[in-house]
Design a protein around this motif. Structure first.
Motif, PDB file in Angstrom:
ATOM      1  N   ALA A  43       0.830  -1.205   0.000  1.00 48.71           N
ATOM      2  CA  ALA A  43       0.000   0.000   0.000  1.00 48.71           C
ATOM      3  C   ALA A  43       0.865   1.257   0.000  1.00 48.71           C
ATOM      4  O   ALA A  43       0.553   2.246  -0.684  1.00 48.71           O
ATOM      5  N   ALA A  44       1.969   1.232   0.749  1.00 42.80           N
ATOM      6  CA  ALA A  44       2.862   2.391   0.795  1.00 42.80           C
ATOM      7  C   ALA A  44       3.519   2.626  -0.561  1.00 42.80           C
ATOM      8  O   ALA A  44       3.624   3.773  -1.030  1.00 42.80           O
ATOM      9  N   LEU A  45       3.960   1.549  -1.220  1.00 41.25           N
ATOM     10  CA  LEU A  45       4.576   1.685  -2.538  1.00 41.25           C
ATOM     11  C   LEU A  45       3.562   2.174  -3.571  1.00 41.25           C
ATOM     12  O   LEU A  45       3.893   2.997  -4.441  1.00 41.25           O
ATOM     13  N   SER A  46       2.330   1.694  -3.483  1.00 38.38           N
ATOM     14  CA  SER A  46       1.290   2.132  -4.417  1.00 38.38           C
ATOM     15  C   SER A  46       0.980   3.611  -4.230  1.00 38.38           C
ATOM     16  O   SER A  46       0.753   4.342  -5.208  1.00 38.38           O
ATOM     17  N   LEU A  47       0.977   4.067  -2.985  1.00 42.81           N
ATOM     18  CA  LEU A  47       0.732   5.482  -2.710  1.00 42.81           C
ATOM     19  C   LEU A  47       1.874   6.339  -3.246  1.00 42.81           C
ATOM     20  O   LEU A  47       1.644   7.404  -3.835  1.00 42.81           O
ATOM     21  N   ASP A  48       3.111   5.876  -3.070  1.00 40.17           N
ATOM     22  CA  ASP A  48       4.257   6.605  -3.622  1.00 40.17           C
ATOM     23  C   ASP A  48       4.167   6.694  -5.144  1.00 40.17           C
ATOM     24  O   ASP A  48       4.487   7.731  -5.743  1.00 40.17           O
ATOM     25  N   ALA A  49       3.731   5.606  -5.782  1.00 39.96           N
ATOM     26  CA  ALA A  49       3.605   5.601  -7.237  1.00 39.96           C
ATOM     27  C   ALA A  49       2.543   6.597  -7.694  1.00 39.96           C
ATOM     28  O   ALA A  49       2.712   7.285  -8.712  1.00 39.96           O
ATOM     29  N   ALA A  50       1.444   6.690  -6.945  1.00 36.68           N
ATOM     30  CA  ALA A  50       0.395   7.655  -7.292  1.00 36.68           C
ATOM     31  C   ALA A  50       0.911   9.081  -7.171  1.00 36.68           C
ATOM     32  O   ALA A  50       0.586   9.945  -7.992  1.00 36.68           O
ATOM     33  N   GLN A  51       1.726   9.332  -6.153  1.00 45.32           N
ATOM     34  CA  GLN A  51       2.304  10.668  -5.998  1.00 45.32           C
ATOM     35  C   GLN A  51       3.256  10.981  -7.150  1.00 45.32           C
ATOM     36  O   GLN A  51       3.286  12.116  -7.647  1.00 45.32           O
ATOM     37  N   SER A  52       4.013   9.989  -7.590  1.00 43.11           N
ATOM     38  CA  SER A  52       4.910  10.190  -8.732  1.00 43.11           C
ATOM     39  C   SER A  52       4.112  10.482 -10.000  1.00 43.11           C
ATOM     40  O   SER A  52       4.499  11.338 -10.808  1.00 43.11           O
ATOM     41  N   ARG A  53       2.999   9.774 -10.184  1.00 43.32           N
ATOM     42  CA  ARG A  53       2.148  10.045 -11.354  1.00 43.32           C
ATOM     43  C   ARG A  53       1.598  11.466 -11.294  1.00 43.32           C
ATOM     44  O   ARG A  53       1.485  12.148 -12.315  1.00 43.32           O
ATOM     45  N   ASN A  54       1.272  11.912 -10.097  1.00 42.64           N
ATOM     46  CA  ASN A  54       0.761  13.269  -9.936  1.00 42.64           C
ATOM     47  C   ASN A  54       1.815  14.294 -10.334  1.00 42.64           C
ATOM     48  O   ASN A  54       1.524  15.261 -11.054  1.00 42.64           O
TER      49      ASN A  54
END
Length: 311
Positions: free
Chosen positions: A264-275
């Motif tokens: 979940a933490a890695l997925s959240l980091d990936a979403a922030q990178s996409r942003n």
């Protein structure tokens, strides 16, 4: 002295905040207030009824325009719809947590927060303090309307994120692994929705941005150096994200489920990178020179690196 006066209860109520603490003053800077006026954002005391009315009105306006945003793909439209659904769900949860009591006072509809097609907020009785003539021209085109509507959506999604962030941070601090995972998954979805909202707001012809939108963010319509750095919800979100990362990093080793928390933490980091990547692409398309209004304003007085673009 009348003996009864010493025992008779006072008729003046003591005013105490809900959080049992002395209220803090939160003065709004002139630049932040101007940012809110430009995007037709009305700051009010906490009022769940007004928030709900505003969200429903925003949802109606976005849904009516979403199909007319040509550059959005189906995935981005789905992200926006999911973000609206999460906001509605969080708002409903807030209503369900409300302490039983008398029915809330009647509030007039939150008029003017979303300019109608081809009309400024002032034309519709805007309550945010924007007077007729504050924006260039008597009529506002679809590009400027979408720019402002998309930013309002962005702010609402950020406010929802900040609410979920508070709950998720509490779960991390209390070592509640399952609740922490659920919170980070919700934040990931909301992050992607916010990214899609940025794309939606900027889904206008480049010429319209240069000729209509960007001039509306310059004097005499607003002060010099107009910038997205004055977005209060975004500032709160970035602070909350930093705190959540520290809390997750400091979790005791026995906190589980370990694999789910890590994923979940890695997925959240990936979403922030996409942003971040999405924002850079928007800036490169809308402001090819790479010089934001704020950077241009401060070029002679500040050596600091400033935002790449205007939003």
């Amino acid at each position: 002295m009348n003996p009864e006066s010493r025992v008779r209860p006072s008729t003046t109520a003591a005013v105490l905040p809900e959080d049992s603490r002395i209220p803090r003053s939160h003065p709004q800077s002139g630049a932040t207030a101007e940012y809110d006026r430009y995007f037709h954002i009305l700051r009010t005391p906490p009022d769940l009824c007004a928030w709900t009315r505003s969200c429903l009105g925003l949802q109606e306006a976005v849904l009516a325009d979403l199909a007319h945003a040509p550059s959005l793909d189906d995935g981005q439209r789905a992200d926006i719809l999911t973000g609206l659904l999460y906001t509605s769900s969080a708002t409903l949860a807030s209503w369900l947590r409300t302490t039983p009591g008398p029915a809330p006072e009647h509030h007039e509809p939150f008029a003017g927060a979303r300019p109608g097609p081809g009309r400024s907020g002032a034309d519709q009785g805007d309550q945010s303090g924007v007077e007729q003539g504050d924006q260039p021209g008597a009529e506002q085109g679809d590009a400027l309307r979408r720019w402002k509507l998309g930013h309002q959506l962005f702010h609402v999604l950020l406010a929802t994120m900040n609410t979920v962030l508070d709950e998720t941070l509490t779960a991390a601090q209390d070592n509640q692994g399952p609740s922490l995972v659920q919170g980070m998954e919700r934040l990931r979805v909301l992050y992607d929705a916010a990214t899609a909202a940025m794309t939606y707001a900027s889904d206008v012809p480049t010429a319209a941005y240069q000729d209509e939108i960007r001039p509306s963010m310059r004097p005499p319509f607003v002060g010099p150096g107009f910038s997205g750095v004055f977005n209060r919800e975004h500032r709160a979100m970035t602070i909350g994200m930093r705190r959540l990362r520290r809390a997750v990093k400091d979790l005791p080793p026995e906190t589980g489920p370990v694999d789910e928390i890590r994923h979940a933490a890695l997925s959240l980091d990936a979403a922030q990178s996409r942003n971040h990547s999405g924002h850079v692409k928007i800036c490169e398309r809308c402001v090819p020179s790479g010089t934001s209004l704020l950077r241009h304003h401060l070029a002679q007085s500040s050596p600091r690196e400033e935002p790449l673009c205007d939003s």
